[in-house]
Design a protein around this motif. Structure first.
Motif, PDB file in Angstrom:
ATOM      1  N   LEU A   1      41.078  -9.407   3.236  1.00 17.76           N
ATOM      2  CA  LEU A   1      39.674  -9.983   3.771  1.00 17.76           C
ATOM      3  C   LEU A   1      38.978  -8.826   4.611  1.00 17.76           C
ATOM      4  CD1 LEU A   1      40.518 -13.676   4.179  1.00 17.76           C
ATOM      5  CD2 LEU A   1      40.095 -12.323   2.118  1.00 17.76           C
ATOM      6  N   SER A   2      37.590  -8.982   4.620  1.00 22.26           N
ATOM      7  CA  SER A   2      36.712  -7.987   5.488  1.00 22.26           C
ATOM      8  C   SER A   2      35.848  -9.160   6.215  1.00 22.26           C
ATOM      9  CB  SER A   2      36.307  -6.829   4.751  1.00 22.26           C
ATOM     10  OG  SER A   2      37.017  -5.991   4.221  1.00 22.26           O
ATOM     11  N   CYS A   3      35.445  -8.715   7.358  1.00 21.27           N
ATOM     12  CA  CYS A   3      34.455  -9.495   7.948  1.00 21.27           C
ATOM     13  C   CYS A   3      33.618  -8.413   8.637  1.00 21.27           C
ATOM     14  CB  CYS A   3      35.018 -10.402   8.910  1.00 21.27           C
ATOM     15  SG  CYS A   3      33.817 -11.345  10.013  1.00 21.27           S
ATOM     16  N   ALA A   4      32.309  -8.464   8.064  1.00 20.30           N
ATOM     17  CA  ALA A   4      31.478  -7.315   8.551  1.00 20.30           C
ATOM     18  C   ALA A   4      30.242  -8.000   9.480  1.00 20.30           C
ATOM     19  CB  ALA A   4      30.544  -6.789   7.522  1.00 20.30           C
ATOM     20  N   ALA A   5      30.050  -7.366  10.638  1.00 22.09           N
ATOM     21  CA  ALA A   5      29.265  -8.142  11.747  1.00 22.09           C
ATOM     22  C   ALA A   5      27.898  -7.102  11.935  1.00 22.09           C
ATOM     23  CB  ALA A   5      29.908  -8.045  13.097  1.00 22.09           C
ATOM     24  N   SER A   6      26.898  -8.016  12.138  1.00 28.41           N
ATOM     25  CA  SER A   6      25.496  -7.126  12.483  1.00 28.41           C
ATOM     26  C   SER A   6      24.822  -7.864  13.612  1.00 28.41           C
ATOM     27  CB  SER A   6      24.701  -7.494  11.238  1.00 28.41           C
ATOM     28  OG  SER A   6      24.426  -8.742  10.808  1.00 28.41           O
ATOM     29  N   GLY A   7      24.071  -7.347  14.099  1.00 28.57           N
ATOM     30  CA  GLY A   7      23.379  -7.987  15.053  1.00 28.57           C
ATOM     31  C   GLY A   7      23.729  -7.531  16.444  1.00 28.57           C
ATOM     32  N   ARG A   8      25.065  -7.431  16.668  1.00 27.86           N
ATOM     33  CA  ARG A   8      25.685  -6.939  18.045  1.00 27.86           C
ATOM     34  C   ARG A   8      26.831  -6.284  17.596  1.00 27.86           C
ATOM     35  NH1 ARG A   8      25.366 -11.508  23.021  1.00 27.86           N
ATOM     36  NH2 ARG A   8      22.913 -11.412  23.146  1.00 27.86           N
ATOM     37  N   THR A   9      27.295  -5.336  18.379  1.00 29.78           N
ATOM     38  CA  THR A   9      28.582  -4.742  18.339  1.00 29.78           C
ATOM     39  C   THR A   9      29.810  -5.893  18.510  1.00 29.78           C
ATOM     40  OG1 THR A   9      30.031  -2.998  18.933  1.00 29.78           O
ATOM     41  CG2 THR A   9      28.483  -3.938  20.624  1.00 29.78           C
ATOM     42  N   LEU A  10      30.767  -5.689  17.746  1.00 31.05           N
ATOM     43  CA  LEU A  10      31.742  -6.492  17.887  1.00 31.05           C
ATOM     44  C   LEU A  10      32.696  -5.905  18.970  1.00 31.05           C
ATOM     45  CD1 LEU A  10      33.133  -7.237  14.227  1.00 31.05           C
ATOM     46  CD2 LEU A  10      31.610  -8.507  15.910  1.00 31.05           C
ATOM     47  N   ARG A  11      32.336  -4.822  19.672  1.00 28.38           N
ATOM     48  CA  ARG A  11      33.284  -4.312  20.562  1.00 28.38           C
ATOM     49  C   ARG A  11      33.304  -5.292  21.809  1.00 28.38           C
ATOM     50  NH1 ARG A  11      33.832   1.282  20.493  1.00 28.38           N
ATOM     51  NH2 ARG A  11      31.703   1.291  19.336  1.00 28.38           N
ATOM     52  N   ARG A  12      32.117  -6.130  21.816  1.00 27.47           N
ATOM     53  CA  ARG A  12      32.233  -6.963  22.981  1.00 27.47           C
ATOM     54  C   ARG A  12      33.258  -8.263  22.953  1.00 27.47           C
ATOM     55  NH1 ARG A  12      26.770  -6.850  25.671  1.00 27.47           N
ATOM     56  NH2 ARG A  12      26.822  -9.193  25.829  1.00 27.47           N
ATOM     57  N   TYR A  13      33.605  -8.443  21.584  1.00 28.55           N
ATOM     58  CA  TYR A  13      34.213  -9.852  21.267  1.00 28.55           C
ATOM     59  C   TYR A  13      35.744  -9.673  20.835  1.00 28.55           C
ATOM     60  CZ  TYR A  13      29.388 -11.228  21.329  1.00 28.55           C
ATOM     61  OH  TYR A  13      27.946 -11.507  21.669  1.00 28.55           O
ATOM     62  N   ALA A  14      36.294 -10.668  21.143  1.00 31.03           N
ATOM     63  CA  ALA A  14      37.831 -11.012  20.412  1.00 31.03           C
ATOM     64  C   ALA A  14      37.203 -11.456  19.103  1.00 31.03           C
ATOM     65  CB  ALA A  14      38.579 -11.931  21.239  1.00 31.03           C
ATOM     66  N   MET A  15      38.189 -11.122  18.277  1.00 34.83           N
ATOM     67  CA  MET A  15      37.900 -11.617  16.847  1.00 34.83           C
ATOM     68  C   MET A  15      39.136 -12.399  16.212  1.00 34.83           C
ATOM     69  SD  MET A  15      34.813 -10.384  16.275  1.00 34.83           S
ATOM     70  CE  MET A  15      34.943 -11.160  14.380  1.00 34.83           C
ATOM     71  N   GLY A  16      38.597 -13.438  15.407  1.00 34.89           N
ATOM     72  CA  GLY A  16      39.766 -14.315  15.114  1.00 34.89           C
ATOM     73  C   GLY A  16      39.530 -14.431  13.393  1.00 34.89           C
ATOM     74  N   TRP A  17      40.473 -15.050  12.904  1.00 37.09           N
ATOM     75  CA  TRP A  17      40.626 -15.536  11.651  1.00 37.09           C
ATOM     76  C   TRP A  17      41.155 -17.096  11.431  1.00 37.09           C
ATOM     77  CZ3 TRP A  17      38.187 -13.560   7.329  1.00 37.09           C
ATOM     78  CH2 TRP A  17      37.978 -12.206   7.219  1.00 37.09           C
ATOM     79  N   PHE A  18      40.544 -18.007  10.827  1.00 39.68           N
ATOM     80  CA  PHE A  18      40.567 -19.384  10.596  1.00 39.68           C
ATOM     81  C   PHE A  18      40.742 -19.711   9.199  1.00 39.68           C
ATOM     82  CE2 PHE A  18      40.754 -21.143  14.963  1.00 39.68           C
ATOM     83  CZ  PHE A  18      40.445 -19.715  15.640  1.00 39.68           C
TER      84      PHE A  18
END
Length: 122
Positions: A20-37
């Motif tokens: 699975l892939s999760c692509a982000a836009s709007g802000r860099t993901l570098r600021r966030y922890a990421m999770g899968w549910f």
């Protein structure tokens, strides 16, 4: 604001793999922890895996430990979930989320994708 879009779901036989892939836009993901549910029909949404911003720390639900791997590419603003040795009980809609830390609780995440369906046949 962060917009998250999951992809890579589908139908696979038991024992197979999906990424699975999760692509982000709007802000860099570098600021966030990421999770899968994930959420199976008739069940509550449950934690699967999380990774901190640096990729140094990852955590997994016991049910997927040793079979799933979460990773991220901050340059591509994308998070991945490699799923191996899939079981019918892994069937669910899988969601990615961006949050303030490597939490296992839904409340720890501020932004969510729309989900991608994973179906594992026996």
């Amino acid at each position: 604001q962060v917009q998250l879009v999951e992809s890579g779901g589908g139908l696979v036989q038991a024992g197979g793999s999906l990424r699975l892939s999760c692509a982000a836009s709007g802000r860099t993901l570098r600021r966030y922890a990421m999770g899968w549910f994930r959420q199976a029909p008739g069940k509550e949404r449950e934690f699967v895996a999380t990774v901190d911003w640096s990729s140094l720390n990852t955590y997994y639900a016991d049910s997927v430990k040793g079979r799933f791997t979460i990773s991220r590419d901050n340059a591509k603003n994308t998070v991945y979930l490699q799923m191996n040795s899939l079981k019918p009980e892994d069937t669910a809609v899988y969601y990615c989320a961006a949050g303030r830390g490597t939490y296992t609780a839904i409340a720890g995440y501020d932004y969510w994708g729309q989900g991608t369906q994973v179906t594992v046949s026996s």
